[in-house]
Design a protein around this motif. Structure first.
Motif, mmCIF file in Angstrom:
data_model
loop_
_atom_site.group_PDB
_atom_site.id
_atom_site.type_symbol
_atom_site.label_atom_id
_atom_site.label_comp_id
_atom_site.label_asym_id
_atom_site.label_seq_id
_atom_site.Cartn_x
_atom_site.Cartn_y
_atom_site.Cartn_z
ATOM 1 N N LYS A 58 -7.309 -8.510 18.353
ATOM 2 C CA LYS A 58 -8.720 -8.772 18.054
ATOM 3 C C LYS A 58 -9.638 -8.036 19.029
ATOM 4 O O LYS A 58 -10.737 -7.619 18.651
ATOM 5 N N ASN A 59 -9.176 -7.855 20.267
ATOM 6 C CA ASN A 59 -9.992 -7.156 21.262
ATOM 7 C C ASN A 59 -10.096 -5.654 20.971
ATOM 8 O O ASN A 59 -10.987 -4.980 21.504
ATOM 9 N N SER A 60 -9.167 -5.130 20.189
ATOM 10 C CA SER A 60 -9.234 -3.707 19.806
ATOM 11 C C SER A 60 -9.130 -3.573 18.288
ATOM 12 O O SER A 60 -8.449 -2.697 17.775
ATOM 13 N N LEU A 61 -9.825 -4.474 17.594
ATOM 14 C CA LEU A 61 -9.699 -4.546 16.140
ATOM 15 C C LEU A 61 -10.173 -3.268 15.451
ATOM 16 O O LEU A 61 -9.591 -2.849 14.448
ATOM 17 N N SER A 62 -11.199 -2.650 15.966
ATOM 18 C CA SER A 62 -11.711 -1.427 15.344
ATOM 19 C C SER A 62 -10.639 -0.341 15.306
ATOM 20 O O SER A 62 -10.439 0.327 14.277
ATOM 21 N N ASP A 63 -9.921 -0.159 16.429
ATOM 22 C CA ASP A 63 -8.840 0.833 16.477
ATOM 23 C C ASP A 63 -7.694 0.439 15.546
ATOM 24 O O ASP A 63 -7.097 1.284 14.871
ATOM 25 N N PHE A 64 -7.384 -0.854 15.508
ATOM 26 C CA PHE A 64 -6.313 -1.329 14.628
ATOM 27 C C PHE A 64 -6.651 -1.061 13.171
ATOM 28 O O PHE A 64 -5.796 -0.615 12.387
ATOM 29 N N LEU A 65 -7.886 -1.363 12.802
ATOM 30 C CA LEU A 65 -8.308 -1.136 11.419
ATOM 31 C C LEU A 65 -8.222 0.341 11.046
ATOM 32 O O LEU A 65 -7.795 0.690 9.937
ATOM 33 N N GLU A 66 -8.632 1.192 11.959
ATOM 34 C CA GLU A 66 -8.601 2.636 11.689
ATOM 35 C C GLU A 66 -7.178 3.111 11.416
ATOM 36 O O GLU A 66 -6.919 3.831 10.441
ATOM 37 N N GLN A 67 -6.241 2.710 12.275
ATOM 38 C CA GLN A 67 -4.849 3.138 12.107
ATOM 39 C C GLN A 67 -4.173 2.433 10.922
ATOM 40 O O GLN A 67 -3.353 3.023 10.219
ATOM 41 N N TYR A 68 -4.551 1.182 10.694
ATOM 42 C CA TYR A 68 -4.009 0.437 9.552
ATOM 43 C C TYR A 68 -4.428 1.097 8.239
ATOM 44 O O TYR A 68 -3.625 1.228 7.305
ATOM 45 N N GLU A 69 -5.676 1.531 8.163
ATOM 46 C CA GLU A 69 -6.163 2.196 6.946
ATOM 47 C C GLU A 69 -5.387 3.486 6.689
ATOM 48 O O GLU A 69 -5.016 3.778 5.549
ATOM 49 N N ILE A 70 -5.132 4.250 7.742
ATOM 50 C CA ILE A 70 -4.367 5.490 7.593
ATOM 51 C C ILE A 70 -2.967 5.187 7.073
ATOM 52 O O ILE A 70 -2.457 5.868 6.170
ATOM 53 N N PHE A 71 -2.333 4.154 7.626
ATOM 54 C CA PHE A 71 -0.989 3.790 7.175
ATOM 55 C C PHE A 71 -0.994 3.437 5.699
ATOM 56 O O PHE A 71 -0.134 3.889 4.934
ATOM 57 N N MET A 72 -1.953 2.603 5.275
ATOM 58 C CA MET A 72 -1.992 2.172 3.884
ATOM 59 C C MET A 72 -2.342 3.328 2.948
ATOM 60 O O MET A 72 -1.887 3.359 1.799
ATOM 61 N N ASP A 73 -3.131 4.279 3.406
ATOM 62 C CA ASP A 73 -3.441 5.458 2.596
ATOM 63 C C ASP A 73 -2.181 6.269 2.301
ATOM 64 O O ASP A 73 -2.101 6.950 1.265
ATOM 65 N N GLU A 74 -1.217 6.185 3.202
ATOM 66 C CA GLU A 74 0.016 6.952 3.046
ATOM 67 C C GLU A 74 1.169 6.099 2.520
ATOM 68 O O GLU A 74 2.321 6.528 2.502
ATOM 69 N N SER A 75 0.852 4.894 2.070
ATOM 70 C CA SER A 75 1.890 3.968 1.615
ATOM 71 C C SER A 75 2.625 4.502 0.384
ATOM 72 O O SER A 75 2.021 5.110 -0.504
ATOM 73 N N PHE A 76 3.930 4.231 0.341
ATOM 74 C CA PHE A 76 4.755 4.636 -0.794
ATOM 75 C C PHE A 76 4.901 3.522 -1.832
ATOM 76 O O PHE A 76 5.654 3.664 -2.788
ATOM 77 N N LEU A 77 4.193 2.417 -1.646
ATOM 78 C CA LEU A 77 4.396 1.263 -2.519
ATOM 79 C C LEU A 77 4.087 1.586 -3.978
ATOM 80 O O LEU A 77 4.848 1.221 -4.880
ATOM 81 N N LEU A 78 2.982 2.266 -4.245
ATOM 82 C CA LEU A 78 2.630 2.587 -5.627
ATOM 83 C C LEU A 78 3.662 3.530 -6.239
ATOM 84 O O LEU A 78 4.027 3.389 -7.415
ATOM 85 N N ASN A 79 4.158 4.471 -5.446
ATOM 86 C CA ASN A 79 5.196 5.381 -5.944
ATOM 87 C C ASN A 79 6.470 4.618 -6.302
ATOM 88 O O ASN A 79 7.105 4.895 -7.327
ATOM 89 N N ARG A 80 6.837 3.641 -5.443
ATOM 90 C CA ARG A 80 8.027 2.842 -5.747
ATOM 91 C C ARG A 80 7.832 2.022 -7.027
ATOM 92 O O ARG A 80 8.746 1.851 -7.821
ATOM 93 N N ALA A 81 6.615 1.506 -7.211
ATOM 94 C CA ALA A 81 6.318 0.740 -8.418
ATOM 95 C C ALA A 81 6.454 1.619 -9.658
ATOM 96 O O ALA A 81 7.020 1.207 -10.673
ATOM 97 N N GLN A 82 5.933 2.831 -9.583
ATOM 98 C CA GLN A 82 6.015 3.746 -10.721
ATOM 99 C C GLN A 82 7.449 4.169 -11.000
ATOM 100 O O GLN A 82 7.837 4.338 -12.167
#
Length: 354
Positions: A58-82
């Motif tokens: 929580k003390n570095s939430l902004s940095d966490f959100l930034e890196q979390y968004e990048i990870f989810m942008d590169e997620s393979f979940l939709l590809n696995r679903a397809q």
């Protein structure tokens, strides 16, 4: 044993993070480890360690959100679903179940932290929409859903509307989560589905008696005409009551709710704001809102809108219209909160017919 593994993994991730290696995988890994640990029975010492870790996040939430968004942008979940839709494979099912579970855990946590800190972020809506698109990809195939539920069924205490892949398999029940089928039925009644989506929905309705009955009722509701209903909304629009402009982001992010009563009570309901997400839940005894194309105007922006079923029976809420070219549209209407952008009014218009 799982506790020891996850605590060791999270220590490694945190050590890298604190040393300056702030990577998407570290952010996601820390969140999933916390998710797994929350499902375990922890002693007081372990709970204290976990709380300290969450405070650090929580003390570095902004940095966490930034890196979390990048990870989810590169997620393979939709590809696995397809890939699953193309061919049901036992290994793919196992991979999908684990990915879907971990990504839901991480999303629940990051959403919880942003709410706790009153920290508005478009990342939440973006990831929620992504997870929904992954579910929509597989949920209409009964064989896939039952196979996923068979592989993913673990804890009966989990919310089965959110964690549908943990639901106990039942070949006699409807296999599509309510929040997906209700959304698609409403969009079908308004001709907002793509050709592919409509084919999937109609195929499901032919196989599911309960959904067939629900769809026929909803279709009748949408097709019912009210005499001169469109004439009640004046040509110059309706100014919707709205929250007073705020002078700073922190003040604007506070959750609020106001009652709405306009046109001498012909339209009534509530408007709710939380972290920049606005939902107008409106009803009318005289205007069939779901038959009237709308435009919502605020500041210098306009959004084509539609009223869809939302919440309790007979309630409608205002949503942005979604079509094939705007699949990434957020499910809520998002208002920007910036120091230099003050919303003066929100106005509802009948959309002019071409």
């Amino acid at each position: 044993m799982l506790k020891k593994i996850k605590f060791q993994q999270i220590r490694d991730y945190i050590a890298e993070w604190q040393s300056g290696i702030k990577k998407p995988n570290n952010s996601f890994g820390i969140l999933t480890c916390i998710g797994y640990l929350r499902r375990e029975r922890l002693n007081q010492e372990e709970l204290t360690i976990l709380r300290e870790i969450e405070v650090m996040i929580k003390n570095s939430l902004s940095d966490f959100l930034e890196q979390y968004e990048i990870f989810m942008d590169e997620s393979f979940l939709l590809n696995r679903a397809q890939e699953l839709v193309a061919e049901i494979d036992e290994d793919l099912i196992e991979i999908f179940c684990q990915l879907r579970d971990e990504q839901q855990m991480s999303f629940d946590l990051i959403q919880e932290y942003t709410q706790d800190l009153d920290f508005p972020s478009q990342v939440i809506c973006k990831v929620r929409n992504f997870l929904l698109s992954c579910d929509e990809e597989v949920c209409w195939n009964k064989s896939i859903v039952l196979a996923i539920q068979e592989a993913g069924h673990e804890d009966p205490l989990l919310d089965q509307e959110v964690y549908w892949w943990h639901n106990k398999p039942n070949s006699d029940a409807c296999w599509v989560p309510n929040y997906i089928k209700e959304k698609w039925m409403a969009m079908a009644c308004d001709n907002s589905l793509t050709q592919k989506q409509n084919a999937l929905l109609q195929s499901h309705i032919q196989q599911c008696n309960n959904c067939n009955t629900q769809y026929e009722w909803l279709l009748e509701l949408f097709q019912h005409t009210v005499v001169n209903n469109t004439n009640i909304i004046p040509d110059d629009g309706i100014e919707l009551p709205y929250f007073q402009p705020q002078q700073d982001l922190a003040a604007a992010s506070i959750e609020k709710q106001i009652e709405i009563n306009i046109l001498d009570g012909k339209i009534y309901g509530i408007a709710t704001k939380n972290e920049g997400n606005i939902i107008y839940q409106l009803a009318s005894r005289e205007i069939e809102l779901n038959k009237v194309p709308m435009i919502l105007q605020y500041a210098e922006s306009t959004i084509p809108c539609i009223f869809l079923p939302f919440g309790d029976e007979n309630e409608l809420a205002l949503f942005p219209r979604i079509d094939e070219e705007t699949q990434d549209t957020f499910p809520e209407i998002i208002f920007p909160y910036k120091k230099d952008t003050l919303i003066r009014n929100v106005k509802l218009y009948k959309e002019l017919e071409c």
